[in-house]
Design a protein around this motif. Structure first.
Motif, PDB file in Angstrom:
ATOM      1  N   ASP A 198       0.823  -1.223   0.000  1.00 43.08           N
ATOM      2  CA  ASP A 198       0.000   0.000   0.000  1.00 43.08           C
ATOM      3  C   ASP A 198       0.853   1.268   0.000  1.00 43.08           C
ATOM      4  OD1 ASP A 198      -2.236  -1.613   0.005  1.00 43.08           O
ATOM      5  OD2 ASP A 198      -2.294  -1.699   2.194  1.00 43.08           O
ATOM      6  N   LYS A 199       2.088   1.142   0.477  1.00 44.03           N
ATOM      7  CA  LYS A 199       2.992   2.305   0.465  1.00 44.03           C
ATOM      8  C   LYS A 199       3.818   2.362  -0.812  1.00 44.03           C
ATOM      9  CE  LYS A 199       3.781   2.852   5.453  1.00 44.03           C
ATOM     10  NZ  LYS A 199       4.840   2.812   6.488  1.00 44.03           N
ATOM     11  N   THR A 200       3.713   1.315  -1.629  1.00 43.09           N
ATOM     12  CA  THR A 200       4.530   1.244  -2.839  1.00 43.09           C
ATOM     13  C   THR A 200       3.765   1.861  -4.008  1.00 43.09           C
ATOM     14  OG1 THR A 200       5.536  -0.759  -1.952  1.00 43.09           O
ATOM     15  CG2 THR A 200       5.913  -0.294  -4.286  1.00 43.09           C
ATOM     16  N   VAL A 201       4.260   2.978  -4.463  1.00 53.43           N
ATOM     17  CA  VAL A 201       3.582   3.802  -5.463  1.00 53.43           C
ATOM     18  C   VAL A 201       3.804   3.255  -6.881  1.00 53.43           C
ATOM     19  CG1 VAL A 201       3.670   6.110  -6.491  1.00 53.43           C
ATOM     20  CG2 VAL A 201       3.705   5.863  -4.010  1.00 53.43           C
ATOM     21  N   ALA A 202       4.983   2.715  -7.116  1.00 51.06           N
ATOM     22  CA  ALA A 202       5.293   2.201  -8.463  1.00 51.06           C
ATOM     23  C   ALA A 202       6.511   1.294  -8.404  1.00 51.06           C
ATOM     24  CB  ALA A 202       5.566   3.344  -9.437  1.00 51.06           C
ATOM     25  N   MET A 203       6.574   0.364  -9.345  1.00 46.95           N
ATOM     26  CA  MET A 203       7.752  -0.482  -9.479  1.00 46.95           C
ATOM     27  C   MET A 203       8.188  -0.502 -10.939  1.00 46.95           C
ATOM     28  SD  MET A 203       8.061  -4.564  -8.996  1.00 46.95           S
ATOM     29  CE  MET A 203       9.480  -5.300  -8.204  1.00 46.95           C
ATOM     30  N   PHE A 204       9.449  -0.137 -11.142  1.00 44.10           N
ATOM     31  CA  PHE A 204      10.074  -0.200 -12.468  1.00 44.10           C
ATOM     32  C   PHE A 204      10.944  -1.460 -12.476  1.00 44.10           C
ATOM     33  CE2 PHE A 204       9.540   4.261 -14.060  1.00 44.10           C
ATOM     34  CZ  PHE A 204       9.017   4.845 -12.919  1.00 44.10           C
ATOM     35  N   ASN A 205      10.423  -2.541 -13.002  1.00 46.61           N
ATOM     36  CA  ASN A 205      11.244  -3.749 -13.101  1.00 46.61           C
ATOM     37  C   ASN A 205      11.886  -3.744 -14.497  1.00 46.61           C
ATOM     38  OD1 ASN A 205      12.100  -6.375 -12.007  1.00 46.61           O
ATOM     39  ND2 ASN A 205      10.916  -7.199 -13.726  1.00 46.61           N
ATOM     40  N   PRO A 232       1.475   5.500 -19.829  1.00 43.94           N
ATOM     41  CA  PRO A 232       1.199   6.848 -20.352  1.00 43.94           C
ATOM     42  C   PRO A 232       1.966   7.960 -19.617  1.00 43.94           C
ATOM     43  CG  PRO A 232      -0.822   5.565 -20.260  1.00 43.94           C
ATOM     44  CD  PRO A 232       0.243   4.722 -19.635  1.00 43.94           C
ATOM     45  N   ILE A 233       2.147   7.818 -18.289  1.00 45.04           N
ATOM     46  CA  ILE A 233       2.913   8.832 -17.536  1.00 45.04           C
ATOM     47  C   ILE A 233       4.353   8.866 -18.066  1.00 45.04           C
ATOM     48  CG2 ILE A 233       3.967   9.345 -15.272  1.00 45.04           C
ATOM     49  CD1 ILE A 233       1.343   8.372 -13.968  1.00 45.04           C
ATOM     50  N   LEU A 234       4.929   7.677 -18.232  1.00 42.85           N
ATOM     51  CA  LEU A 234       6.312   7.618 -18.724  1.00 42.85           C
ATOM     52  C   LEU A 234       6.407   8.179 -20.153  1.00 42.85           C
ATOM     53  CD1 LEU A 234       6.689   5.926 -16.182  1.00 42.85           C
ATOM     54  CD2 LEU A 234       7.992   4.286 -17.507  1.00 42.85           C
ATOM     55  N   GLN A 235       5.436   7.823 -20.964  1.00 43.94           N
ATOM     56  CA  GLN A 235       5.429   8.316 -22.365  1.00 43.94           C
ATOM     57  C   GLN A 235       5.393   9.839 -22.402  1.00 43.94           C
ATOM     58  OE1 GLN A 235       1.964   6.330 -24.009  1.00 43.94           O
ATOM     59  NE2 GLN A 235       3.247   5.041 -25.299  1.00 43.94           N
ATOM     60  N   LYS A 236       4.487  10.398 -21.599  1.00 42.58           N
ATOM     61  CA  LYS A 236       4.309  11.859 -21.578  1.00 42.58           C
ATOM     62  C   LYS A 236       5.618  12.558 -21.188  1.00 42.58           C
ATOM     63  CE  LYS A 236       2.267  13.704 -18.042  1.00 42.58           C
ATOM     64  NZ  LYS A 236       3.017  14.166 -17.092  1.00 42.58           N
ATOM     65  N   ASN A 237       6.317  11.960 -20.236  1.00 37.93           N
ATOM     66  CA  ASN A 237       7.557  12.580 -19.760  1.00 37.93           C
ATOM     67  C   ASN A 237       8.716  12.474 -20.744  1.00 37.93           C
ATOM     68  OD1 ASN A 237       6.502  13.584 -17.395  1.00 37.93           O
ATOM     69  ND2 ASN A 237       6.930  11.723 -16.235  1.00 37.93           N
ATOM     70  N   SER A 310      11.879   9.643 -17.531  1.00 34.87           N
ATOM     71  CA  SER A 310      10.420   9.445 -17.526  1.00 34.87           C
ATOM     72  C   SER A 310       9.867   9.183 -16.131  1.00 34.87           C
ATOM     73  CB  SER A 310      10.049   8.293 -18.455  1.00 34.87           C
ATOM     74  OG  SER A 310      10.630   7.095 -17.994  1.00 34.87           O
ATOM     75  N   SER A 311      10.731   8.802 -15.204  1.00 32.19           N
ATOM     76  CA  SER A 311      10.269   8.519 -13.838  1.00 32.19           C
ATOM     77  C   SER A 311      10.299   9.762 -12.965  1.00 32.19           C
ATOM     78  CB  SER A 311      11.145   7.431 -13.206  1.00 32.19           C
ATOM     79  OG  SER A 311      12.483   7.879 -13.077  1.00 32.19           O
ATOM     80  N   ARG A 312      10.695  10.908 -13.523  1.00 35.28           N
ATOM     81  CA  ARG A 312      10.989  12.050 -12.653  1.00 35.28           C
ATOM     82  C   ARG A 312       9.798  12.532 -11.828  1.00 35.28           C
ATOM     83  NH1 ARG A 312      10.824  14.059 -17.862  1.00 35.28           N
ATOM     84  NH2 ARG A 312       9.571  15.941 -18.230  1.00 35.28           N
TER      85      ARG A 312
END
Ligand SMILES: [Zn+2]
Length: 329
Positions: A198-205, A232-237, A310-312
């Motif tokens: 629940d505290k993990t917002v995202a994982m980039f594997n 889409p968030i990564l694409q936009k960035n 893209s993760s910024r």
């Protein structure tokens, strides 16, 4: 109109600023050094339960130490030893259960605490194990696993270095090199029990970014693209740059559930795998030919830079991908 122009201009200036920083801090030379070391013959293919994987672990720990990462809370070092009792029923095939019980397995984990949102986690991960020594082919029996997944492990180390140097992550960043992916994903399975989903917002594997993707140089794909708005968030960035992320072009391969992101994704975390592998035609996959010489280091470096860029917003705590649907198991 003028205002819109000004905002667009400011946006492109800030993308430019970030891109310059990424270019300055993530170096092809460093990427080459790390991946060449991890995939060298003296690592003996980093087979789980072998001295080769121990050597790889020592190298990764040393990198984490030099970068200045901290151990995970409650641990005294970067090794997170897998407790086999926490894994549920152990496999019955061969002597796997006996090995899992008697030979210590561990992930290598380093942390950069968040500056203002320390209780929100972003994970960057890859598996550092591979197949070890296999049946010889043209006199070579070492499965070096340069693409699978020394390339992803290299990305994790390079990203840790980058984010330590930029030193402004709002959220806590956790860098993990998983063990035992190739024999059942035990490292990731254990890790997912030790971190609060629940505290993990995202994982980039990051899994197999060693060669150009189906879409050509400067591109990669994201598994489970339609399951959250992580992609889409990564694409936009990346708008305004040369690099592009695509949805997974191999949906029938079920890649979303075939890598170390799967255990956290089942718990609802937007946990996705980034890859460039042409899995349908990759003749080197899981062979002794997956060697350093077959890699495109320039493209690996470009992919690592694209992940950093893209993760910024996710790292800065200004962007939060939607959760994926939970799967009960
Ligand atoms: Zn792999």
């Amino acid at each position: 109109m003028k205002k819109i122009f000004a905002i667009t201009f400011l946006l492109s200036v800030s993308v430019c600023g970030y891109a310059q920083k990424v270019d300055k801090l993530i170096k092809e030379k460093d990427v080459k050094r790390i991946i060449e070391t991890l995939s060298a013959d003296d690592m003996q293919g980093r087979g789980t339960f072998t001295p080769g994987i121990e050597k790889a672990a020592l190298f990764i720990e040393d990198e984490f130490k030099h970068i200045g990462l901290q151990p995970l809370e409650g641990l005294s070092g970067f090794r997170q030893v897998v407790d086999p009792k926490a894994l549920g029923p152990l496999p019955t095939r061969g002597n796997m259960a006996e090995k899992l019980t008697n030979i210590p397995l561990f992930n290598v984990v380093g942390v950069l605490p968040g500056k203002s949102k320390p209780d929100e986690y972003v994970i960057f991960s890859a598996h550092y194990d591979h197949l070890g020594i296999v049946k010889a082919m043209d006199g070579d029996s070492i499965a070096n696993g340069a693409d699978d997944d020394a390339s992803g492990t290299t990305a994790v180390i390079a990203l840790a270095k980058y984010f330590k140097e930029t030193d402004n992550n709002a959220r806590t960043l956790i860098f993990v090199a998983f063990t035992a992916e190739e024999i059942g994903g035990y490292g990731a399975r254990y890790f997912s029990k030790m971190v609060n989903p629940d505290k993990t917002v995202a994982m980039f594997n990051i899994e197999m970014i060693g060669k150009a993707s189906k879409f050509g140089e400067n591109s990669a794909f994201i598994t489970g693209f339609e399951r959250s708005d992580f992609g889409p968030i990564l694409q936009k960035n990346l708008e305004g740059t040369d690099f592009k992320f695509y949805p997974d072009p191999y949906p029938t391969q079920n890649l979303f559930y075939r890598s170390d992101n799967a255990t956290l994704a089942r718990l609802g975390v937007p946990a996705h795998t980034i890859s460039t592998d042409q899995i349908d035609i990759d003749k080197l996959y899981h062979t002794v030919k997956d060697e350093f010489g077959s890699l495109d280091v320039k493209n690996i470096t470009a992919t690592i830079k694209a992940i950093a860029l893209s993760s910024r917003g996710i790292v800065a705590g200004t962007e939060t991908p939607a959760r994926v649907a939970k799967l009960e198991r």
